[in-house]
Enzyme design. Structure first.
Site, PDB file in Angstrom:
ATOM      1  CG  HIS A 137     -23.704  10.154 -34.712  1.00 42.21           C
ATOM      2  ND1 HIS A 137     -22.551  10.853 -34.998  1.00 42.21           N
ATOM      3  CD2 HIS A 137     -24.673  10.687 -35.499  1.00 42.21           C
ATOM      4  CE1 HIS A 137     -22.812  11.770 -35.921  1.00 42.21           C
ATOM      5  NE2 HIS A 137     -24.085  11.687 -36.246  1.00 42.21           N
ATOM      6  CG  ASP A 167     -17.575   9.728 -31.110  1.00 44.87           C
ATOM      7  OD1 ASP A 167     -17.853   8.765 -31.843  1.00 44.87           O
ATOM      8  OD2 ASP A 167     -18.200  10.806 -31.138  1.00 44.87           O
TER       9      ASP A 167
END
Length: 379
Positions: A137, A167
């Site tokens: 992540h 992200d």
């Protein structure tokens, strides 16, 4: 592209067709940005949803899109995606390396039906390398690139910048730049290609200037010791009397002098370039800010060039006079959200529709993209 009708989204990408294979995080955000810019984005949702995220009706990253549901694990599923790919300009997927190929919708299969397709791949680790097949992540990706280690106070663990740096900045934005560059290449006669957008690559690239400063000896490779990382007392945040905070960015000489004048610390003018006095200056500035509330200090610096601003919360930001005047935030469908950005003089963008609901647009897409099989499969 076929001549079939398609929604006119306005914006500079009106007429561009995008297929988004549903996922979470940076892929949906990248597809939202393309949709905000006017592209006709069809999100291919899986039965049961992606498994992580907010309720569909609140997922702003799915605004301005249309949704169909396709089960890629059925015999008919891959064919439906290939039908869409054959009529698209861009396809975006965020699976681990090799998964799209195993599902029958990898680059080779898609280019067989559409040689001009831009195939965008969004991952954390990239398509190659020792970690390519590992889970991850945002926080792990920015950790390995050195980006996370730059953020925070020197005597505390690194501060987590939500999932904005990895992200969205290092992932989504680089994917969008990549697929649009590849689309330009394809439309110039160069044919389609695969765009490998890895968050580790993008997050590393974001720090290009810092790496140059490290090489030049102008940046210490540790937190809270540099001009732009909170180490500088006139570039940082300070607590106010009511528990609020003010952000100070008075870097240039003239802005620094105005800042000192308004905060009442003119005697510290020589400390700007004297690192040995930075600790003393920081304590003095902190003490001054603690004497008044955030709103009181906001009034002090109002209309000045001292480069000082109140630190607002997510709920407060839309009401700031400047952001309100620009329409930086909008209300759509009962949800306050950022307006599309950037802005265009000839091809303005807008929020045309709220978050796409899984499968709700199957009939429209089947008609507009001329894929009756979407309906025949009962999607």
């Amino acid at each position: 592209m076929t001549a079939a009708t398609t929604p006119d989204g306005g914006g500079p990408l009106a007429g561009v067709r995008v297929v988004e294979l549903a996922g979470i995080g940076p892929g949906p955000f990248a597809a939202m940005l393309l949709a905000d810019l006017g592209a006709d984005v069809v999100r291919v949702d899986r039965p049961g949803g992606p498994g992580l995220g907010v309720a569909p009706e609140y997922d702003v990253t799915n605004r301005n899109k249309r949704s169909v549901v396709v089960d890629l694990k059925t015999a008919e599923g891959p064919a439906r995606v290939l039908d869409l790919a054959s009529r698209a300009d861009i396809l975006i997927e965020g699976y681990r390396p090799g998964v799209a190929e195993r599902l029958g919708v990898g680059p080779e299969a898609c280019h067989a039906v559409n040689p001009r397709l831009v195939y965008g791949r969004m991952t954390g680790w990239g398509q190659q390398g020792p970690l390519a097949h590992r889970a991850g992540h945002d926080i792990a990706y920015i950790a390995l690139t050195g980006t996370l280690g730059m953020i925070g106070e020197p005597d505390r663990p690194p501060a987590v910048p939500a999932n904005l740096v990895g992200d969205y900045a290092g992932g989504s934005l680089y994917l969008v730049v990549g697929v649009l560059a590849a689309l330009h290449h394809a439309r110039a006669g160069g044919g389609g290609q695969v765009v490998d957008a890895a968050i580790v690559d993008g997050a590393a690239h974001l720090a290009a200037m810092i790496h140059g400063m490290v090489a030049a000896g102008g940046w210490q490779d540790r937190r809270g010791a540099n001009l732009l990382d909170g180490g500088c007392p006139y570039y940082g945040t300070y607590e106010t009397a009511d528990g609020g905070h003010m952000a100070v960015g008075a870097l240039e000489q003239q802005f620094y002098e105005e800042f000192l004048d308004l905060i009442g610390l003119k005697d510290f003018a020589p400390a700007r370039k004297d690192w040995t006095r930075w600790g003393e200056l920081r304590e003095a500035v902190a003490a001054r800010f603690r004497t008044r509330t955030r709103d009181e200090w906001t009034a002090v610096f109002e209309g000045s060039d001292a480069c000082v601003a109140p630190v607002l919360s997510l709920r407060e930001a839309p009401h700031h006079p400047h952001l309100a005047a620009r329409g930086t935030f909008i209300d759509h469908g009962g949800i306050t959200q950022p307006a599309p950005a950037p802005r265009f003089s000839a091809t303005p963008t807008t929020v045309r529709s709220g978050p796409a609901q899984p499968g709700a647009d199957t009939a429209e897409v089947a008609r507009d993209w001329e894929i009756p099989g979407l309906l025949a499969d009962g999607a």
